[in-house]
Write a protein that holds these residues in place. Structure first.
Motif, mmCIF file in Angstrom:
data_model
loop_
_atom_site.group_PDB
_atom_site.id
_atom_site.type_symbol
_atom_site.label_atom_id
_atom_site.label_comp_id
_atom_site.label_asym_id
_atom_site.label_seq_id
_atom_site.Cartn_x
_atom_site.Cartn_y
_atom_site.Cartn_z
ATOM 1 N N VAL A 186 -4.172 2.343 1.525
ATOM 2 C CA VAL A 186 -2.819 2.401 0.440
ATOM 3 C C VAL A 186 -3.007 1.113 -0.142
ATOM 4 O O VAL A 186 -2.962 -0.072 0.749
ATOM 5 N N GLU A 188 -1.655 -2.193 -0.780
ATOM 6 C CA GLU A 188 -0.663 -2.981 -0.244
ATOM 7 C C GLU A 188 0.527 -3.541 -1.214
ATOM 8 O O GLU A 188 1.532 -3.674 -0.903
ATOM 9 N N LEU A 191 2.764 -0.596 -1.928
ATOM 10 C CA LEU A 191 3.556 -0.520 -0.519
ATOM 11 C C LEU A 191 4.819 -1.229 -0.510
ATOM 12 O O LEU A 191 5.615 -0.767 -0.184
ATOM 13 N N ARG A 195 8.659 0.199 -1.220
ATOM 14 C CA ARG A 195 9.085 0.097 -0.019
ATOM 15 C C ARG A 195 10.748 0.778 -0.020
ATOM 16 O O ARG A 195 11.618 0.106 -0.736
ATOM 17 N N LEU A 232 1.423 7.744 -0.742
ATOM 18 C CA LEU A 232 2.199 6.397 -0.793
ATOM 19 C C LEU A 232 3.490 6.504 -0.532
ATOM 20 O O LEU A 232 4.167 5.789 -0.053
ATOM 21 N N ALA A 235 4.099 6.782 2.843
ATOM 22 C CA ALA A 235 3.811 5.359 3.830
ATOM 23 C C ALA A 235 5.040 4.636 3.385
ATOM 24 O O ALA A 235 5.331 3.620 4.173
ATOM 25 N N ALA A 236 5.591 4.422 2.178
ATOM 26 C CA ALA A 236 6.704 3.542 1.750
ATOM 27 C C ALA A 236 8.039 4.074 2.037
ATOM 28 O O ALA A 236 9.053 3.388 1.898
#
Length: 282
Positions: A186, A188, A191, A195, A232, A235-236
């Motif tokens: 992913v 960074e 990310l 967030r 994404l 993950a975020a």
């Protein structure tokens, strides 16, 4: 004209690469990238594709206009509406225009000016009678507009692109179009930018099948897929994902199918449509 306090996102152009008008794109729309955020009484405009012309027609009812315009990059589908943005030609309006410096050193002012020079366009940018104020941004910059915080980050796109994170009163919308995911991880930068966002607007021009098609792969073209958008978002810690920058060859029926697949794996998702308005929960 002053806007009422609040946080609302409205979509004026959701298509990628080239405008795609016609009977098969009526419901999702054929105009290229332009997203408006009305935040705490301020008007923020992201990208100036052909959707900007439609926004401009709407703004003629609300003059005088002051707005903040943020460009991800200067590929044609993100700037081609600017010469047709009527409020920019009207004295008394004011537009603060932000963008990164291109790899060749050209500022956003230079690039918007260049597309209005002969032989590409009949009149130069100097005929715009509004007050145009230009500002250079660098990926990673953070700026304040009153109580609004705007963070920037680099995206993975040919000749570069820049994503934006807009936060007000603890609520966040991220605009991340024209970016290509990495095959083994992913991104960074994305990310961090995305967030815990309330809304993530993400470039999902292709499906995984199109991206990896053995005959016509799209690897290296600078765009991503809806499957990577969901990866994404999860993950975020994103609350709502908006699939954006639709391929010009994707019909309404095709996009209906994509939306059904997206919602099956991430229910709080939607495909961007022209005219769609999303309030940000406060």
């Amino acid at each position: 004209m002053t806007q009422a306090p609040g946080f609302v996102v409205e979509f004026w152009g959701v298509r990628g690469s080239i405008p795609a008008p016609g009977s098969e794109t009526v419901r999702y729309g054929g105009n290229t990238s332009c997203v408006e955020m009305r935040v705490d009484g301020k008007r923020l405009i992201f990208d100036g594709g052909t959707g900007l012309r439609m926004l401009g027609k709407h703004l003629l009812k609300e003059m005088p206009v002051e707005a903040y315009m943020f460009f991800t990059h200067s590929h044609w589908d993100h700037i081609q509406g600017f010469p047709f943005f009527v409020p920019a030609f009207v004295k008394g309006n004011c537009f603060h225009i932000y963008g990164a410096i291109a790899p060749n050193g050209a500022t956003m002012r230079q690039r918007l000016s260049d597309q209005m020079l002969h032989p590409n366009f009949p009149v130069p940018i100097q005929v715009m009678q509004s007050d145009l104020k230009f500002y250079d941004l660098f990926p990673g910059d953070v700026m304040q507009l009153g109580d609004i915080t705007i963070e920037t980050g680099p995206l993975n796109h040919p000749n570069t692109s820049m994503g934006y994170r807009v936060t007000w009163q603890g609520h966040t919308v991220v605009y991340a179009t024209d970016t290509e995911h990495y095959p083994d991880r992913v991104d960074e930068n994305l990310l961090h930018l995305a967030r815990n966002a309330d809304i993530l607007i993400y470039d999902a021009c292709y499906t995984d099948e199109e991206y990896h098609d053995p005959k016509t792969p799209k690897i290296g073209w600078g765009h991503s897929t809806w499957q990577e958008a969901i990866k994404l978002a999860k993950a975020a810690g994103v609350k709502k994902t908006v699939i954006f920058h639709h391929d010009p060859n994707h019909s309404d029926d095709f996009l209906d199918g994509v939306e059904a697949q997206v919602r099956a794996v991430f229910p709080n998702s939607v495909l961007a449509q022209e005219g769609m308005i999303l309030p940000v929960d406060l």
